[in-house]
Design a protein around this motif. Structure first.
Motif, PDB file in Angstrom:
ATOM      1  N   ASP A 118      13.494  22.435  -1.842  1.00  0.00           N
ATOM      2  CA  ASP A 118      14.452  21.337  -1.970  1.00  0.00           C
ATOM      3  C   ASP A 118      15.410  21.270  -0.785  1.00  0.00           C
ATOM      4  O   ASP A 118      15.769  20.176  -0.325  1.00  0.00           O
ATOM      5  CB  ASP A 118      15.246  21.480  -3.269  1.00  0.00           C
ATOM      6  CG  ASP A 118      14.396  21.277  -4.516  1.00  0.00           C
ATOM      7  OD1 ASP A 118      13.336  20.620  -4.415  1.00  0.00           O
ATOM      8  OD2 ASP A 118      14.774  21.779  -5.590  1.00  0.00           O
ATOM      9  N   ARG A 121      13.621  19.712   2.106  1.00  0.00           N
ATOM     10  CA  ARG A 121      13.505  18.264   1.921  1.00  0.00           C
ATOM     11  C   ARG A 121      14.805  17.563   2.313  1.00  0.00           C
ATOM     12  O   ARG A 121      14.792  16.521   2.980  1.00  0.00           O
ATOM     13  CB  ARG A 121      13.155  17.937   0.468  1.00  0.00           C
ATOM     14  CG  ARG A 121      13.039  16.424   0.191  1.00  0.00           C
ATOM     15  CD  ARG A 121      12.785  16.111  -1.271  1.00  0.00           C
ATOM     16  NE  ARG A 121      11.686  16.907  -1.770  1.00  0.00           N
ATOM     17  CZ  ARG A 121      11.835  17.944  -2.588  1.00  0.00           C
ATOM     18  NH1 ARG A 121      13.043  18.296  -3.025  1.00  0.00           N
ATOM     19  NH2 ARG A 121      10.796  18.651  -2.975  1.00  0.00           N
ATOM     20  N   ALA A 122      15.921  18.140   1.901  1.00  0.00           N
ATOM     21  CA  ALA A 122      17.211  17.533   2.215  1.00  0.00           C
ATOM     22  C   ALA A 122      17.429  17.453   3.720  1.00  0.00           C
ATOM     23  O   ALA A 122      17.936  16.449   4.244  1.00  0.00           O
ATOM     24  CB  ALA A 122      18.332  18.324   1.555  1.00  0.00           C
ATOM     25  N   ALA A 207      16.795  12.540  -4.729  1.00  0.00           N
ATOM     26  CA  ALA A 207      16.793  13.229  -3.436  1.00  0.00           C
ATOM     27  C   ALA A 207      17.185  12.269  -2.317  1.00  0.00           C
ATOM     28  O   ALA A 207      17.923  12.638  -1.392  1.00  0.00           O
ATOM     29  CB  ALA A 207      15.413  13.829  -3.163  1.00  0.00           C
ATOM     30  N   GLU A 210      20.996  11.692  -2.503  1.00  0.00           N
ATOM     31  CA  GLU A 210      21.760  12.830  -1.998  1.00  0.00           C
ATOM     32  C   GLU A 210      21.843  12.805  -0.473  1.00  0.00           C
ATOM     33  O   GLU A 210      22.838  13.246   0.120  1.00  0.00           O
ATOM     34  CB  GLU A 210      21.116  14.129  -2.467  1.00  0.00           C
ATOM     35  CG  GLU A 210      21.892  15.373  -2.071  1.00  0.00           C
ATOM     36  CD  GLU A 210      21.258  16.655  -2.587  1.00  0.00           C
ATOM     37  OE1 GLU A 210      21.697  17.735  -2.167  1.00  0.00           O
ATOM     38  OE2 GLU A 210      20.320  16.559  -3.396  1.00  0.00           O
TER      39      GLU A 210
END
Length: 245
Positions: A118, A121-122, A207, A210
Motif C-alpha cells: 500500500d 502504491r501511494a 487510494a 488519498e
C-alpha cells in the motif's frame, strides 16, 4: 507480517530481467493489445504524456505514432534500449521520480497500481500527481474486480502466439497474493513471480483520493482503464485560513 517488497519477485527464462522479474526479451516481442488506442482516445491530439513503467515500448511506439509527445520512464536500461529510438527516455524508479516539469497526462499502466504494498502504491500515485499539469489527467490501468478469485493454478489463456498459464497462486492476506505466471511465446518460456493486491472499486478510489486524485471516468466497460483528475496536490502547502473579521 508478509513483506511485499520486490525481494519476493523473480523471473526465469532466457535473457535479461528487470528488478521486478520482467523479461526484457519477452516484453520486447509482445504485440500491443489495444491499450495504446484507449489512451490516445482519452487525450487531446498532440498532448504531452509521461509514460511511467514504459517497459520495452509496446505502448510508446503507437502513442508516438498517434501524435502524442511521449516521455518514457523505466528503471531498466535493457527495456529503455528498445524505447530510445522513438521517444525521450528516463531511467529511474517511478516512486522516486521528480523531473521538475508537468505533463498534460501521466500514464500508469501494466497494473502497477495493483502492487500489494500500500505504501508503494501511494508513492506511485503521488508521482503521477507531481507530474500532472493543472487540468490534466492521470490514466491508470487496473485489474478488473474479482480477477484474483477467477484464477487458479493450471488455468491459461492465449493471445496470438502468446500463452499465459497460472503456475501457482498463494493467498497472502487482505486481498494480496503471490502469483507465478508462465509465458510461452515463440518457442521459449519465461516465468514471473510477483505480489499483487485485489483492489475492488471502493478501495481503488480511496487510494486515489488519498493521493489527491478522483475518477473522471472509467474508459472501458470492465473498468480496467481509468481517467483520473487531480483534485489536490498533497505536496502543495495548504492555504492559510483568513483571519476572522
Amino acid at each position: 507480517m508478509t513483506s511485499f517488497n520486490r525481494d519476493g519477485h523473480a523471473g526465469t527464462g532466457p535473457g535479461e530481467f528487470t528488478p521486478d522479474g520482467c523479461s526484457v526479451d519477452l516484453y520486447a516481442r509482445l504485440p500491443g493489445n489495444g491499450e495504446a488506442e484507449i489512451v490516445a482516445a482519452a487525450l487531446p491530439p498532440g498532448a504531452t504524456l509521461l509514460e511511467l513503467g514504459a517497459g520495452a515500448g509496446r505502448m510508446t511506439r503507437p502513442l508516438v505514432a498517434a501524435g502524442l509527445q511521449v516521455t518514457a520512464v523505466d528503471e531498466s536500461e535493457g527495456m529503455l534500449a528498445h524505447v530510445r529510438p522513438v521517444a525521450p527516455a528516463v531511467r529511474a524508479p517511478i516512486e522516486d521520480l521528480d523531473l521538475g516539469r508537468r505533463f498534460d497526462a501521466v500514464l500508469l499502466a501494466s497494473f502497477l497500481v495493483n502492487t500489494a504494498d500500500d505504501a508503494h502504491r501511494a508513492r506511485l500515485l503521488r508521482t503521477c500527481v507531481r507530474h500532472t499539469s493543472p487540468g490534466g489527467h492521470v490514466l491508470i490501468q487496473r485489474e478488473r474486480d474479482g480477477l484474483h478469485d477467477s484464477l487458479e493454478p493450471g488455468s491459461s489463456w492465449s493471445r496470438g502466439e502468446l500463452t499465459v498459464t497460472v503456475v501457482s497462486l498463494e493467498p497472502a492476506g487482505d486481498g494480496a497474493s503471490r502469483t507465478c505466471l508462465a509465458y510461452d511465446f515463440g518457442g521459449a518460456r519465461w516465468t514471473q513471480t510477483f505480489y499483487s493486491r485485489n483492489l475492488p472499486r471502493p478501495r481503488f478510489e480511496a487510494a486515489l483520493a488519498e493521493a489527491g486524485l478522483a475518477v473522471d471516468s472509467y474508459l472501458t466497460d470492465d473498468r480496467t482503464w481509468v481517467r483520473a483528475r487531480v483534485e489536490r496536490d498533497p505536496a502543495s502547502p495548504t492555504p492559510a485560513s483568513s483571519p476572522a473579521s
